[in-house]
Design an enzyme around this catalytic site. Structure first.
Site, PDB file in Angstrom:
ATOM      1  CG  MET A  30      38.185  39.584  23.472  1.00  0.00           C
ATOM      2  SD  MET A  30      39.009  39.929  25.013  1.00  0.00           S
ATOM      3  CE  MET A  30      37.741  39.563  26.185  1.00  0.00           C
ATOM      4  N   GLY A  31      36.251  35.992  20.822  1.00  0.00           N
ATOM      5  CA  GLY A  31      35.939  34.596  20.502  1.00  0.00           C
ATOM      6  C   GLY A  31      35.055  33.903  21.519  1.00  0.00           C
ATOM      7  CG  HIS A  34      27.819  34.685  23.546  1.00  0.00           C
ATOM      8  ND1 HIS A  34      27.201  35.851  23.145  1.00  0.00           N
ATOM      9  CD2 HIS A  34      28.898  35.080  24.287  1.00  0.00           C
ATOM     10  CE1 HIS A  34      27.851  36.887  23.636  1.00  0.00           C
ATOM     11  NE2 HIS A  34      28.893  36.456  24.324  1.00  0.00           N
ATOM     12  CG  HIS A  37      30.381  36.946  20.289  1.00  0.00           C
ATOM     13  ND1 HIS A  37      30.507  35.931  21.216  1.00  0.00           N
ATOM     14  CD2 HIS A  37      31.184  37.948  20.732  1.00  0.00           C
ATOM     15  CE1 HIS A  37      31.337  36.301  22.165  1.00  0.00           C
ATOM     16  NE2 HIS A  37      31.765  37.523  21.909  1.00  0.00           N
ATOM     17  CG  ASP A 150      31.151  44.584  26.819  1.00  0.00           C
ATOM     18  OD1 ASP A 150      31.792  44.244  27.814  1.00  0.00           O
ATOM     19  OD2 ASP A 150      30.627  43.756  26.046  1.00  0.00           O
ATOM     20  CB  VAL A 176      21.899  38.744  22.641  1.00  0.00           C
ATOM     21  CG1 VAL A 176      21.198  37.406  22.426  1.00  0.00           C
ATOM     22  CG2 VAL A 176      21.853  39.584  21.370  1.00  0.00           C
ATOM     23  CG  MET A 184      23.505  35.178  25.719  1.00  0.00           C
ATOM     24  SD  MET A 184      23.378  34.408  24.109  1.00  0.00           S
ATOM     25  CE  MET A 184      21.786  33.636  24.286  1.00  0.00           C
ATOM     26  CB  SER A 186      33.007  34.428  26.339  1.00  0.00           C
ATOM     27  OG  SER A 186      32.664  34.977  25.089  1.00  0.00           O
ATOM     28  NE  ARG A 187      35.959  37.782  31.637  1.00  0.00           N
ATOM     29  CZ  ARG A 187      36.313  38.853  30.911  1.00  0.00           C
ATOM     30  NH1 ARG A 187      35.385  39.625  30.386  1.00  0.00           N
ATOM     31  NH2 ARG A 187      37.583  39.143  30.706  1.00  0.00           N
TER      32      ARG A 187
END
Ligand code: AMP
Length: 288
Positions: A30-31, A34, A37, A150, A176, A184, A186-187
């Site tokens: 979802m971009g 970090h 990803h 996840d 990671v 890590m 995104s949130r």
């Protein structure tokens, strides 16, 4: 690196690669990239000839009160990072491109979605399995890489691939973490400096649980209670769930025999954070 926004163009490119005998690796995201990803992209690179990463904030996997509208975005930074790790195509479809008028099909995995996050995010995993199926049909990968961060999502996707005979190999990559242990995400950008300190409680409580199991504790409720106490001792935290469950079925267990999964979702301020680990009486590193 090429950027593709269009579904049929992506499919044509995938066909060309397949005809040329190239092995396609794929990393759906979802971009707001970090290191987690980027690690997935590196693993895809090692396991394929060409790599596609996608950025798509999938509206159908968000609940009405969730963060779809404020999900962090920085496409220019993402492009640079993806290019630096050797991604060949960054696929960035629009919502209209993915869900044109009249769209009405869902992919549903039955049992695995009834636990953990599935209990608190109704419809979430249907959104995930539907979009991943679509992305697989668009990118036509031989291998696809997902994060163990996840854990339930990884299990659900593996199940779906098996059940629907999808011809793609799924690779899971260990979580990671930041130097201090925070997984890590995104949130994490939602966290204020004070909340960022509290966010460490997830990893700290997981480490405590692992330690308890290694020292011989096998009663899941005793471990859960300690974990709960530790998390609530940090400010700004609100536990959504703590689960000790079977790592294959995700069904709750009361007694840890061989190994178990500990998984949790905790709000720290407005950020909903998840983390998990396998609890084992004898951990791999301990064996001689
Ligand atoms: P997201 O963009 O959050 O949907 O994540 C895209 C992919 O990256 C998923 O397969 C995630 O499991 C994976 N991922 C997210 N965070 C991490 C992390 N800290 N370590 C490893 N993989 C991750």
């Amino acid at each position: 690196m090429e950027i593709i926004y269009n579904v049929s163009l992506m499919q044509r490119k995938a066909d060309e690669w397949r005809s040329a005998g190239k092995k396609i690796g794929f990393v759906p995201t979802m971009g707001f990239f970090h290191e987690g990803h980027l690690e997935l992209m590196r693993v895809a690179r090692k396991n394929a000839d060409v790599v596609v990463a996608s950025i798509f904030v999938n509206p159908i996997q968000f609940g009405p009160s969730e963060d779809y509208n404020r999900y962090p975005k920085d496409i220019e930074r993402d492009k640079k990072k993806a290019q630096d790790v050797g991604v060949d195509i960054l696929f960035i479809p629009s919502v209209e491109e993915m869900y044109p008028d009249g769209f009405q099909t869902k992919v549903h995995v039955e049992k695995l979605t009834k636990h953990l996050c599935g209990l608190f995010r109704p419809g979430h995993f249907d959104g995930v399995t539907t979009v991943v199926t679509k992305l697989f049909n668009i990118v036509k990968p031989h291998v696809a890489v997902f994060g163990e961060k996840d854990y339930q999502q990884l299990l659900v996707i593996k199940r779906m691939v098996k059940d629907l005979n999808m011809d793609v190999h799924i690779i899971g990559v260990p979580t990671v973490r930041e130097a201090d242990g925070l997984a890590m995400s995104s949130r994490n950008t939602y966290l204020s400096p004070e909340e960022r300190k509290s966010a460490l409680c997830l990893k700290k409580s997981i480490d405590m649980a692992r330690d308890m199991v290694k020292k011989g504790e096998s009663n899941a409720s005793i471990i859960k209670k300690k974990v709960e106490e530790l998390i609530t001792s940090y400010p700004f935290t609100k536990i959504q769930y703590i689960s000790i469950c079977d790592p294959d079925t995700l069904e709750e267990i009361s007694q840890i025999n061989d190994k178990a999964l500990i998984a949790m979702a905790v709000f720290v301020g407005n950020a909903r954070l998840i983390d998990n680990a396998i609890l084992e009486k004898v951990e791999k590193g301990d064996r001689i």
